[in-house]
Enzyme design. Structure first.
Site, PDB file in Angstrom:
ATOM      1  N   HIS A 565       0.832  -1.220   0.000  1.00 47.72           N
ATOM      2  CA  HIS A 565       0.000   0.000   0.000  1.00 47.72           C
ATOM      3  C   HIS A 565       0.864   1.267   0.000  1.00 47.72           C
ATOM      4  CE1 HIS A 565      -3.479  -2.423   0.507  1.00 47.72           C
ATOM      5  NE2 HIS A 565      -3.160  -2.836   1.735  1.00 47.72           N
ATOM      6  N   ASP A 601      -2.929 -10.515  -2.226  1.00 48.93           N
ATOM      7  CA  ASP A 601      -3.365 -10.021  -0.917  1.00 48.93           C
ATOM      8  C   ASP A 601      -4.816  -9.555  -1.068  1.00 48.93           C
ATOM      9  OD1 ASP A 601      -2.013  -8.573   1.811  1.00 48.93           O
ATOM     10  OD2 ASP A 601      -3.798  -7.574   1.000  1.00 48.93           O
ATOM     11  N   HIS A 603      -6.291  -7.076  -0.199  1.00 48.91           N
ATOM     12  CA  HIS A 603      -6.458  -5.644  -0.466  1.00 48.91           C
ATOM     13  C   HIS A 603      -5.772  -5.253  -1.771  1.00 48.91           C
ATOM     14  CE1 HIS A 603      -6.586  -6.185   4.001  1.00 48.91           C
ATOM     15  NE2 HIS A 603      -7.734  -5.535   3.789  1.00 48.91           N
ATOM     16  N   ASP A 693      -4.465 -12.800   3.957  1.00 43.03           N
ATOM     17  CA  ASP A 693      -5.718 -12.185   4.407  1.00 43.03           C
ATOM     18  C   ASP A 693      -6.864 -12.451   3.421  1.00 43.03           C
ATOM     19  OD1 ASP A 693      -4.485 -10.578   2.543  1.00 43.03           O
ATOM     20  OD2 ASP A 693      -4.481  -8.756   3.767  1.00 43.03           O
TER      21      ASP A 693
HETATM   22 ZN   LIG Z   1      -3.911  -7.012   2.870  1.00 45.03          ZN
END
Ligand SMILES: [Zn+2]
Length: 796
Positions: A565, A601, A603, A693
Site C-alpha cells: 500500500h 493479498d 487488499h 488475508d
Molecule cells: Zn492485505
C-alpha cells in the site's frame, strides 16, 4: 670487653644466616605455596585445558610406570631401558595433539634412523680396522639422536648391542604410544582447531574496531571538536592481531600432524589459514593507521571538515565492520552461505558515495592542513574495502578447499533449518529477525485506541506473532527440507529513492527521530519500526538480487512491515516502504526489460500500482476484495477502470472480486484473466505478492480462500514462471492476520510453488461452502471490459 676475632665473627654471621633461613623456611614455603596456587588458579581461569593437560601428563606417567611393575615386560626390555619410556613421555607430551604427535613420531623415526646408522657405523668400524674409528662420527651423528652415539661408541659386541638398541627403540615407541594415546583420546586439544578459531577471532576483532570507528571519529560529542578516543580494549585487540604471525605459523606447522577429527580432515588446508592471517594483518595495519588519526594529538581535524564526509565514511566503516564480522563467522561455521559479500557490495557503494562527495569539492575554503587528516581517513577507508574483499576471496577459497558441511547462518531462528541439495526444488527464504521489532501496539483491532470500557484490548493485527509462526512453520513444518535460509539486511536510504520521493523518506526519517507517530489510519511508526521497515525493504531487494545474480530461481522475502500500500509519496494500510516495488525497480535497473507483479493479498496493491502507473515495463495485476478507496492515504478504488496512464495504459489490471469468492472463484480468475495477461506480456521475472488475508478465517478479509486454493495459486504461478521467465519468481510477503491459519496458508502456497505431487500438510480448519455463480459472472464482466479497453488484449 674484648672484641671477637674476625674468624669467629665470620662463623657467627654464617650461623645467623643459616638460622634465619631455617627459621623463615615454613613462612617462605607457605608463601611459595600460595603463590603457586594463585598462579595455577589464574592459569586454570585463562585456559582450563591447561589444568586438564597437567592431569593428562600425570596419567601418562602413571601408565608408563607400570612398565616397572610388570615383571615380564620389565625383564624383557632390560633393566636399564625402562627409564627411556618415562623420559619419552616427559619429553614428548605437549599441550596439543599436533605437538605431541609431531614430537612423538619424530622421536620414533629419529631413534630408528639413529639405530640404523649406528649399526652401519659399527659395521664399517669393525670391517675397516683402525682406519675407521666409530668415535670419529660420534659428534656428527649425535645431532640426530642420542641413541646413535650410545650405539656407535659402545664397546658392546654386535649381538649385545643389537639387543640393547632394539630394547631402547621398543621402550621409546612404548612411551611415545602411551603419551600419544592419552593426548588423543582424553580431552584432546587440537591445535588445528585453535588456529581455526584464532584466525576467525582476529578477523572479528578488526570488524569490532571498524564498527566503532565511524561513530567515534565523526562524533561531535567531545570537547575541542576532536573525535572521541576509541576504547583502549579495542586498540589492544587489533594490536594482538598485528603480532600473531609467529603463533599462527607454529600452529599451522603442528596442525599438520593431527589426524582427521570432527570437521577437519588429515590434509586440511592449514596453509590457507596463514594466507588469511597475513591478509588480516595487512588490514590491521590500515586499522592501526586509522587509529592514529583518531587518537593522535597533532593530526587532528576540525568538526566541520569531518562532517563533510561523515555519512559516506561512517557507512563504509560500518559495512566494512559488518563484512569482517560476517567473514569471521563464515570461517567459524565454514559456511558457503555468504552475507559478507552483500556488506562488501554496500561498502563499495559507500566508496562511490564518498567519491562523488569529494568530487564536489566539499572542503573549498578550508585550510589544507586541516583537510589532510580527514582525506587520509577517507583514503584508508577506501583501501580497506578492497583489502576486505581480498580476505573474503581467501575465505571462500578456504571453504571450498576444506569441504566442510555447509550450515545455515548463526542465528537462533536458523538452527532448525536444513538446506536441500537441489536448486531446482528449493525456495531461498530471506529473513531477518530484526523485523520483529516493529510493534504497532494494542487497541480495538487496528485503531491503536483504548475506548476505556473494554477489559481486554487486542494486539494490532499486523503483529510479530503472525510472522513468527510463518518462520517456524517453514523451519519445522514438512516443507522445511525444501527451504534454504538467507539472512536479510537493511536497505540504504539512496536505494529507497528508486521508488519513493526524497520528501517522503525524509518525513519518515524525521518521524522516527521524533520517537514515531501514527502516519495514517492503523499505520503506526513506533520506535523500532523504521529499522524494521529498512530491513523489510533491504531483505526483499536481496531476495530479488539473488535471482538476478543467478544464485537461485525462486526467492521468498519473508518480511514485515508489509509494503504494497506504500505509495511513492505516502504511507498507507500498515505499510511504510514498498518492498515489492523496490525489488521490481531493482530488476529493471539491473537490465530486466519487463516485470509482472501478481498481487493476491485481499487488499488492492495500490502502492505498487501507483509506482508503475505510467510504465509499460511493469504489468501490475491485483486480485482483491472490492473495498474501494478508504481515505486520503488510499485514494485509488481498485476498480477495473484504473488501467494505468500514458505509456502505462493497460498495464495495471485490477480484478476486484466479490466477497466470498473462494477457491474456485480465484481459480477462474487466474485462468480467465491472470494467465492470458502474463502470456501476452511475457515478463523476464514474476513477482508474486502474497497475503493470507484472502483466507476464509482472516479478520481483515472476506474472500474465503482455503489452503487448497492457495496451493492451486502457487501451482499456477509456478507454471507461469516456468513457461515465461525460466522459473524466475520472487515471492513477497504482505498481509495475513490470522495468527495460525496464515502460516498454514503460506505453507500451502509454497507447496504449490514447488509443484509437489501431493499436499504435505492438511487443512486443520473446516472451510465454508462456496457459491461460485456470482464470482464467475463478475470475472466474465471484467474479462469483457479488459478486452474492450486494453490494447494488448485487442491485438490478439
Ligand atoms: Zn492485505
Amino acid at each position: 670487653m674484648g672484641s671477637l676475632n674476625p674468624e669467629s665473627s665470620k662463623a657467627f654471621s654464617l650461623c645467623g644466616y643459616l638460622w634465619r633461613i631455617i627459621r623463615d623456611m615454613p613462612k617462605q614455603s607457605w608463601a611459595k605455596t600460595l603463590e603457586f596456587a594463585r598462579a595455577s588458579k589464574k592459569l586454570g581461569q585463562d585456559d582450563p585445558r591447561r589444568i586438564v593437560h597437567s592431569l593428562k601428563v600425570g596419567l601418562a606417567l602413571t601408565l608408563v610406570s607400570f612398565v616397572y611393575y610388570l615383571q615380564p615386560l620389565y625383564h624383557s626390555l632390560g633393566n636399564s631401558n625402562a627409564i627411556w619410556a618415562v623420559i619419552t613421555v616427559v619429553v614428548i607430551m605437549e599441550f596439543s595433539v599436533g605437538a605431541t604427535l609431531g614430537k612423538g613420531l619424530n622421536r620414533i623415526m629419529a631413534t630408528l634412523l639413529g639405530a640404523y646408522l649406528g649399526f652401519a657405523v659399527q659395521w664399517i668400524a669393525n670391517t675397516s680396522g683402525d682406519k675407521w674409528q666409530a668415535a670419529k662420527y660420534e659428534y656428527g651423528l649425535t645431532i640426530f639422536i642420542l641413541t646413535l652415539s650410545l650405539v656407535s661408541v659402545s664397546g658392546y659386541r654386535e649381538d649385545k648391542m643389537l639387543k640393547m638398541a632394539c630394547d631402547r627403540v621398543l621402550t621409546i615407541i612404548l612411551g611415545s604410544f602411551i603419551a600419544m594415546t592419552v593426548c588423543i583420546f582424553i580431552f584432546p586439544v587440537w591445535i588445528g582447531e585453535d588456529l581455526h578459531y584464532l584466525v576467525a577471532s582476529n578477523i572479528d576483532k578488526l570488524g569490532h574496531f571498524l564498527q566503532e570507528f565511524g561513530e567515534r571519529y565523526f562524533s561531535s560529542e567531545t570537547e575541542d571538536g576532536k573525535p572521541g578516543n576509541i576504547d583502549r580494549s579495542l586498540k589492544e585487540k587489533y594490536e594482538s592481531v598485528l603480532t600473531s604471525k609467529t603463533r599462527e605459523e607454529t600452529m599451522a606447522n603442528l596442525a599438520r600432524w593431527e589426524p582427521s577429527h570432527g570437521q577437519f580432515r588429515f590434509l586440511h588446508p592449514w596453509k590457507q589459514y596463514l594466507k588469511i592471517g597475513n591478509l588480516t594483518r595487512q588490514c590491521a595495519n590500515k586499522i592501526e593507521a586509522l587509529d592514529f588519526y583518531l587518537t593522535s594529538e597533532t593530526h587532528q581535524t576540525g568538526y566541520e571538515v569531518r562532517m563533510k564526509i561523515k555519512e559516506s565514511c561512517q557507512y563504509i566503516s560500518s559495512e566494512c565492520g559488518k563484512a569482517l564480522k560476517e567473514l569471521s563467522s563464515e570461517v567459524k561455521r565454514m559456511s558457503s552461505v555468504s552475507t559478507s559479500k552483500d556488506h562488501i557490495e554496500r561498502a563499495k557503494e559507500g566508496v562511490e558515495m564518498l567519491n562523488s562527495v569529494i568530487e564536489s569539492n566539499p572542503w573549498e575554503g578550508f585550510d589544507v592542513m586541516d583537510i589532510v587528516p580527514a582525506a587520509a581517513v577517507a583514503s584508508l577507508l577506501t583501501n580497506l574495502v578492497s583489502a576486505i574483499e581480498t580476505i573474503s576471496q581467501a575465505v571462500q577459497q578456504l571453504v571450498s578447499m576444506a569441504h566442510f558441511r555447509t550450515t545455515c547462518p548463526e542465528n537462533s531462528l536458523f538452527t532448525m533449518a536444513t538446506s536441500p541439495a537441489s536448486s531446482a526444488n528449493r525456495i531461498d527464504v530471506f529473513w531477518h529477525e530484526g523485523m520483529l521489532k516493529h510493534d504497532p501496539g494494542n487497541g480495538v483491532f487496528d485503531s491503536g485506541m483504548d475506548p476505556g470500557f473494554l477489559d481486554v484490548l487486542e494486539k494490532h493485527p499486523e503483529n510479530s506473532d503472525r510472522i513468527r509462526n510463518m518462520v517456524s512453520i517453514l523451519q519445522r513444518g514438512p516443507i522445511s527440507p525444501y527451504i534454504s535460509w538467507h539472512l536479510g539486511s537493511p536497505a540504504l536510504i539512496p536505494h529507497l529513492l528508486s521508488f519513493h520521493t526524497h520528501e517522503y523518506i525524509n518525513a519518515l526519517v524525521q518521524a522516527d527521530k521524533e520517537g514515531g507517530r501514527m502516519l495514517c489510519g492503523g499505520t503506526f511508526l513506533n520506535p523500532g519500526s523504521w529499522d524494521a521497515a529498512l530491513l523489510a525493504a533491504g531483505t526483499t531487494m536481496s531476495a530479488m538480487k539473488h535471482i538476478l545474480d543467478g544464485h537461485g530461481k525462486v526467492s521468498y522475502a519473508l518480511v514485515r512491515p508489509p509494503g504494497h500500500h506504500a505509495q511513492p509519496t505516502q504511507a498507507d494500510g500498515y505499510c511504510f516502504l514498498n518492498n515489492a516495488g523496490l525489488a521490481v525497480q531493482l530488476a529493471l535497473d539491473s537490465g530486466c526489460s519487463k516485470v509482472a507483479v501478481i498481487d493476491i493479498d485481499v487488499h488492492y496493491g495500490n502502492g505498487t500500482a501507483q509506482g508503475f502507473y505510467h510504465s509499460n515495463k511493469v504489468l501490475t495485476i491485483s486480485l482483491h476484495m472490492n473495498h474501494g478507496s478508504w481515505g486520503p492515504s488510499h485514494p485509488q478504488n481498485g476498480s477495473v477502470d484504473e488501467l494505468g496512464e500514458g505509456e502505462g495504459y493497460g498495464y495495471n489490471l485490477n480484478i476486484p472480486l466479490p466477497n466470498g469468492t473462494g477457491d474456485k472463484g480465484y481459480a477462474c480468475a487466474f485462468n480467465e484473466l491472470v494467465v492470458p495477461s502474463i502470456q501476452k506480456f511475457e515478463p523476464d521475472v514474476i513477482v508474486l505478492v502474497i497475503g493470507q488475508d484472502s483466507s476464509a478465517f482472516d479478520p481483515n478479509g472476506r474472500q474465503c480462500l482455503t489452503m487448497e486454493g492457495y496451493r492451486e495459486i502457487g501451482q499456477r504461478v509456478h507454471r507461469l514462471s516456468t513457461r515465461h521467465c525460466n522459473g524466475r519468481l520472487l515471492i513477497v510477503q504482505e498481509g495475513g492476520y490470522h495468527v495460525t491459519y496464515s502460516a498454514y496458508c503460506l505453507h500451502a502456497t509454497l507447496e504449490g510453488v514447488l509443484n509437489l505431487p501431493s499436499p504435505l500438510l492438511e487443512d486443520p480448519i473446516a472451510y465454508y461452502p462456496e457459491d461460485e455463480t456470482f464470482s464467475s459472472h463478475v470475472i466474465e464482466a471484467i474479462k469483457n471490459y479488459q478486452k474492450d479497453k486494453v490494447p494488448f488484449w485487442k491485438a490478439a
